[in-house]
Motif scaffolding. Sequence first.
Motif, short mmCIF file in Angstrom:
data_model
loop_
_atom_site.label_atom_id
_atom_site.label_comp_id
_atom_site.label_asym_id
_atom_site.label_seq_id
_atom_site.Cartn_x
_atom_site.Cartn_y
_atom_site.Cartn_z
N ASN A 181 0.89 -1.11 -0.17
CA ASN A 181 0.04 -0.07 -0.11
C ASN A 181 0.96 1.06 0.07
OD1 ASN A 181 -2.80 0.99 0.24
ND2 ASN A 181 -1.82 1.98 1.99
N LYS A 182 2.09 1.24 0.79
CA LYS A 182 2.93 2.34 0.63
C LYS A 182 3.54 2.58 -0.76
CE LYS A 182 6.86 4.06 3.56
NZ LYS A 182 6.00 4.86 4.49
N LEU A 184 1.80 1.90 -3.70
CA LEU A 184 0.84 2.54 -4.53
C LEU A 184 0.73 3.93 -4.01
CD1 LEU A 184 -1.48 -0.71 -4.35
CD2 LEU A 184 -0.14 0.03 -6.29
N HIS A 185 0.88 4.37 -2.75
CA HIS A 185 0.32 5.45 -2.30
C HIS A 185 1.45 6.59 -2.75
CE1 HIS A 185 -1.27 8.78 0.14
NE2 HIS A 185 -0.25 8.74 0.68
N SER A 188 1.32 7.23 -6.59
CA SER A 188 0.28 7.88 -6.95
C SER A 188 0.46 9.30 -6.55
CB SER A 188 -1.09 7.34 -6.45
OG SER A 188 -1.05 7.28 -5.00
N VAL A 232 -6.57 7.51 -6.84
CA VAL A 232 -5.79 6.20 -6.32
C VAL A 232 -5.03 6.70 -5.00
CG1 VAL A 232 -3.75 4.63 -6.79
CG2 VAL A 232 -5.41 5.56 -8.71
N THR A 236 -5.53 4.67 -1.57
CA THR A 236 -4.39 4.00 -0.85
C THR A 236 -4.33 4.90 0.57
OG1 THR A 236 -3.03 5.51 -2.10
CG2 THR A 236 -3.31 3.29 -2.84
N TRP A 237 -4.22 6.13 0.78
CA TRP A 237 -4.27 6.70 1.92
C TRP A 237 -5.39 6.26 3.07
CZ3 TRP A 237 -1.54 8.47 5.58
CH2 TRP A 237 -1.98 9.18 6.61
N HIS A 240 -4.06 2.96 4.02
CA HIS A 240 -2.74 2.99 4.81
C HIS A 240 -3.22 3.65 6.44
CE1 HIS A 240 1.43 3.55 5.46
NE2 HIS A 240 1.38 4.67 5.72
#
Length: 525
Positions: A181-182, A184-185, A188, A232, A236-237, A240
């Motif tokens: 997830n980190k 992707l965040h 993005s 996105v 993702t945040w 997260h």
Amino acid sequence: MSLVDWSRAQFALTALYHWIFVPLTLGIIFIIAIMEWIYVKTWDKKWEKTVKFWMKLMAINFAIWVATWIILEFEFGTNWSNYSWFVWDIFWAPLAIEWIMAFFLESVMMAVMFWGWGKMSKKAHLRVTWLTAIGTNLSAIWILAANAWMQLPVGMQFNPDTMRNEMVNFWEVIFSPIAMNKFLHVVSTSYTYAAAFIVMVSSWYLLKGREKEFAKRSLLVASTFWLIASIVAWITWDIHAKEISKHQPMKLATMEALYNWQEGEWLKIFALFGEEEAPWMPKVSMAPEIPKWLSFLAFSDVNAFVPWINDLLYWNNEYYFDEKAWKYLKSDWSEEQRIVWYVDRIPSWKIAIKALYDYREAKKAWNEELAQEKLKIFREHEKDFGFGYFDETNLSELIPNVPLMFYTFRVMVGVWSVLPIIFFIILIATYYDKIENKRWILRIGMLSFLLAFLGQELWWVVAELWRQPWTVQNMLPTKMSSSHLNVRSVKLTFFLFLVIFTALLIAEIKIMLKAIVDWPKIAEK
């Protein structure tokens, strides 16, 4: 300031300068690939010139990125040798892969991309550009996986004979929930940062009445790309935030200045901090709140129990505890993930320290039976690794700076909340071909990059401040991670790097400004 403080300051300085250039490269290469795809589809020479222009700016930025990157990675060994020894078998595996991917895939493909124009077919060059974009972003997986492991140590076991952590599951390290997830965040938000850079430059051209078609094309692609990437980033945040709530509850409690528990935790929009009620607990006043919103964001349940700072520090049988609060915690959580009482973990790890010492002494004496007995005791208390370096009578060390975290996070969220509005207006005005006459929008477009820059830097500050006082969460305190250096040498190199990095930044800005002013005119000749 102590040696650790100056070492942290030097690493933070390098990381903050490094992070100016990284997200721009990660994002702009994908925008370039999209523009080149449009060029191949349309065979419009104007798109080719557009691609080459942004590619030139990317090359300038990439060169400075590499310079700060090399220094940053060397600092692990020079300033943080204790940390490097402790995590070498885990941390350096993904970093080694990142170096291989960066220098063999990313760099080779980038060289072909820059010097391959006219030497290969348009489709072949487009494939190379896409490979460069993918390789550049894939290289980010490995460094972010290493950083995520520091937030959530998984896939390893501590070896009491070597005093190092050893990797037992490579894929668990790389694909931990925080790592993926980190990644992707980060990518993005990097895309939004790069899009803001293109919007800034394009807005300047339109304000000057120059290269209008070029600027409009760039604005349309960048603002559309930004809108998709921002969606996105927000998704993702949210994911997260839920992972933080589960694995690092102190982060959430500090970020939201949670001192007192309540069922259905309210989300503070803003607050003022007054006199300290305790050495670590400044009084919160004037705090407008959204009812139960924090519980929903953290656990998707408006009545969820959100641990507060005192829960994590002191909660034991002497304190009143409402059993129904536990029902809001996820059933698949381990006992350690549910609530960690720091005041109880400190003596637990001191037992582990003693058992570890006795184990090593027994091994030296060739007393295998006693060694295994002590190793068993150590393993029982190993989960509290690191807490033995703190004093149970002064638990304020275990709490990040509450006001600093509270305000930094809110400024960051405020920036990323304003930017979507700006880019949506720019996208609509560009789509309907009205952007050229809306000078106020263009001026805001130029300022959008400064906001995106602020958001990126604050994001990194929040991410790293959150983790304090740990280098590796619950295992290795920051104060035990540094090298044994003369503090004067660290101070000297801090100011030396400050001068060098500032000079590099000024040089990049000057070179980019010259390219922005001259390139479109040169391209038309």
